[in-house]
Design a protein around this motif. Structure first.
Motif, PDB file in Angstrom:
ATOM      1  N   GLY A 163       7.395  13.788 -12.048  1.00 46.25           N
ATOM      2  CA  GLY A 163       7.228  13.835 -10.593  1.00 46.25           C
ATOM      3  C   GLY A 163       7.716  12.591  -9.870  1.00 46.25           C
ATOM      4  N   LYS A 205       0.831  -1.207   0.000  1.00 44.80           N
ATOM      5  CA  LYS A 205       0.000   0.000   0.000  1.00 44.80           C
ATOM      6  C   LYS A 205       0.863   1.252   0.000  1.00 44.80           C
ATOM      7  N   ASP A 206       0.490   2.227  -0.828  1.00 46.80           N
ATOM      8  CA  ASP A 206       1.179   3.516  -0.821  1.00 46.80           C
ATOM      9  C   ASP A 206       0.945   4.200   0.523  1.00 46.80           C
ATOM     10  N   ILE A 207       1.992   4.803   1.067  1.00 41.79           N
ATOM     11  CA  ILE A 207       1.913   5.439   2.385  1.00 41.79           C
ATOM     12  C   ILE A 207       1.034   6.696   2.360  1.00 41.79           C
ATOM     13  N   ASN A 214       5.758   6.876 -13.082  1.00 43.54           N
ATOM     14  CA  ASN A 214       6.368   8.176 -13.341  1.00 43.54           C
ATOM     15  C   ASN A 214       7.861   7.997 -13.580  1.00 43.54           C
ATOM     16  N   HIS A 273       8.533   1.672 -10.079  1.00 46.05           N
ATOM     17  CA  HIS A 273       7.289   1.251  -9.432  1.00 46.05           C
ATOM     18  C   HIS A 273       6.107   1.638 -10.306  1.00 46.05           C
ATOM     19  N   THR A 330       9.623  10.463  -7.445  1.00 48.09           N
ATOM     20  CA  THR A 330      10.304  10.827  -6.190  1.00 48.09           C
ATOM     21  C   THR A 330      11.117   9.668  -5.616  1.00 48.09           C
ATOM     22  N   VAL A 331      10.761   8.429  -5.971  1.00 41.42           N
ATOM     23  CA  VAL A 331      11.512   7.258  -5.494  1.00 41.42           C
ATOM     24  C   VAL A 331      12.112   6.573  -6.716  1.00 41.42           C
ATOM     25  N   HIS A 387       2.074   2.468  -9.985  1.00 39.31           N
ATOM     26  CA  HIS A 387       0.941   2.799  -9.132  1.00 39.31           C
ATOM     27  C   HIS A 387      -0.298   2.096  -9.693  1.00 39.31           C
TER      28      HIS A 387
HETATM   29  P1  5GP Z   1       6.483   8.590  -7.400  1.00 37.72           P
HETATM   30  O1  5GP Z   1       6.138   9.990  -7.018  1.00 37.72           O
HETATM   31  O2  5GP Z   1       7.983   8.346  -7.391  1.00 37.72           O
HETATM   32  O3  5GP Z   1       5.837   8.121  -8.679  1.00 37.72           O
HETATM   33  O4  5GP Z   1       5.834   7.651  -6.293  1.00 37.72           O
HETATM   34  C1  5GP Z   1       6.437   7.336  -5.083  1.00 37.72           C
HETATM   35  C2  5GP Z   1       5.350   6.865  -4.174  1.00 37.72           C
HETATM   36  O5  5GP Z   1       5.931   6.203  -3.077  1.00 37.72           O
HETATM   37  C3  5GP Z   1       4.494   7.999  -3.601  1.00 37.72           C
HETATM   38  O6  5GP Z   1       3.133   7.791  -3.970  1.00 37.72           O
HETATM   39  C4  5GP Z   1       4.721   7.901  -2.094  1.00 37.72           C
HETATM   40  O7  5GP Z   1       3.561   8.160  -1.348  1.00 37.72           O
HETATM   41  C5  5GP Z   1       5.200   6.473  -1.923  1.00 37.72           C
HETATM   42  N1  5GP Z   1       6.102   6.285  -0.795  1.00 37.72           N
HETATM   43  C6  5GP Z   1       7.196   7.042  -0.490  1.00 37.72           C
HETATM   44  N2  5GP Z   1       7.811   6.554   0.589  1.00 37.72           N
HETATM   45  C7  5GP Z   1       7.092   5.470   0.989  1.00 37.72           C
HETATM   46  C8  5GP Z   1       7.240   4.546   2.078  1.00 37.72           C
HETATM   47  O8  5GP Z   1       8.156   4.614   2.898  1.00 37.72           O
HETATM   48  N3  5GP Z   1       6.293   3.574   2.178  1.00 37.72           N
HETATM   49  C9  5GP Z   1       5.270   3.449   1.292  1.00 37.72           C
HETATM   50  N4  5GP Z   1       4.392   2.472   1.496  1.00 37.72           N
HETATM   51  N5  5GP Z   1       5.106   4.309   0.254  1.00 37.72           N
HETATM   52  C10 5GP Z   1       6.007   5.303   0.108  1.00 37.72           C
END
Ligand code: 5GP
Ligand code: ZN
Length: 113
Positions: free
Chosen positions: A92, A28-30, A86, A99, A94-95, A101
């Motif tokens: 956008g 699950k997304d946080i 992404n 991944h 960020t990680v 979504h």
């Molecule tokens: P991005 O913005 O890179 O496409 O998505 C990164 C996603 O990772 C974001 O939706 C963010 O909420 C999620 N995320 C970031 N850190 C964590 C974490 O420590 N645990 C979980 N479950 N989700 C995370």
């Protein structure tokens, strides 16, 4: 290598697991943006779609098969959902562990760009 999602796969950082097999991990997304917001990631570290090649792309097809299975299990296969990845700053990201979504359970924004 210091990677948040690699640490989640190893269990060093807690997460709410939704699905796991030898190739992928889903959790699950946080910070959920929809009633269903699951992240599906390959267990092998790839930074983004930029790292996908003909040699390693089989896992991407598998991720979509898992997305379809999870959508059904989570009750959104008929109402609809979105699978999105992404890549880079303009999208956008960020990680920097690839991944996907899986988003659903409400009428999603149609904005694509
Ligand atoms: P991005 O913005 O890179 O496409 O998505 C990164 C996603 O990772 C974001 O939706 C963010 O909420 C999620 N995320 C970031 N850190 C964590 C974490 O420590 N645990 C979980 N479950 N989700 C995370
Ligand atoms: Zn990683």
């Amino acid at each position: 290598m210091d990677c948040l999602f690699c640490s989640i796969i190893k269990g060093e950082i807690p997460s709410t697991k939704v699905y796991e097999d030898e190739q992928v991990y889903a959790f699950k997304d946080i910070n959920p943006m929809a009633p269903v917001h699951v992240l599906i990631i390959p267990k092998t570290h790839l930074s983004s779609i930029n790292d996908v090649t003909e040699e390693n792309s089989a896992v991407i097809a598998h991720i979509y098969a898992v997305a379809a299975k999870l959508a059904k299990a989570l009750g959104i296969s008929e109402s609809g959902y979105r699978v999105v990845s992404n890549c880079g700053a303009d999208a956008g990201q960020t990680v920097f562990h690839l991944h996907f979504h899986l988003l659903g359970g409400k009428k999603l924004n149609v904005e694509m760009g």
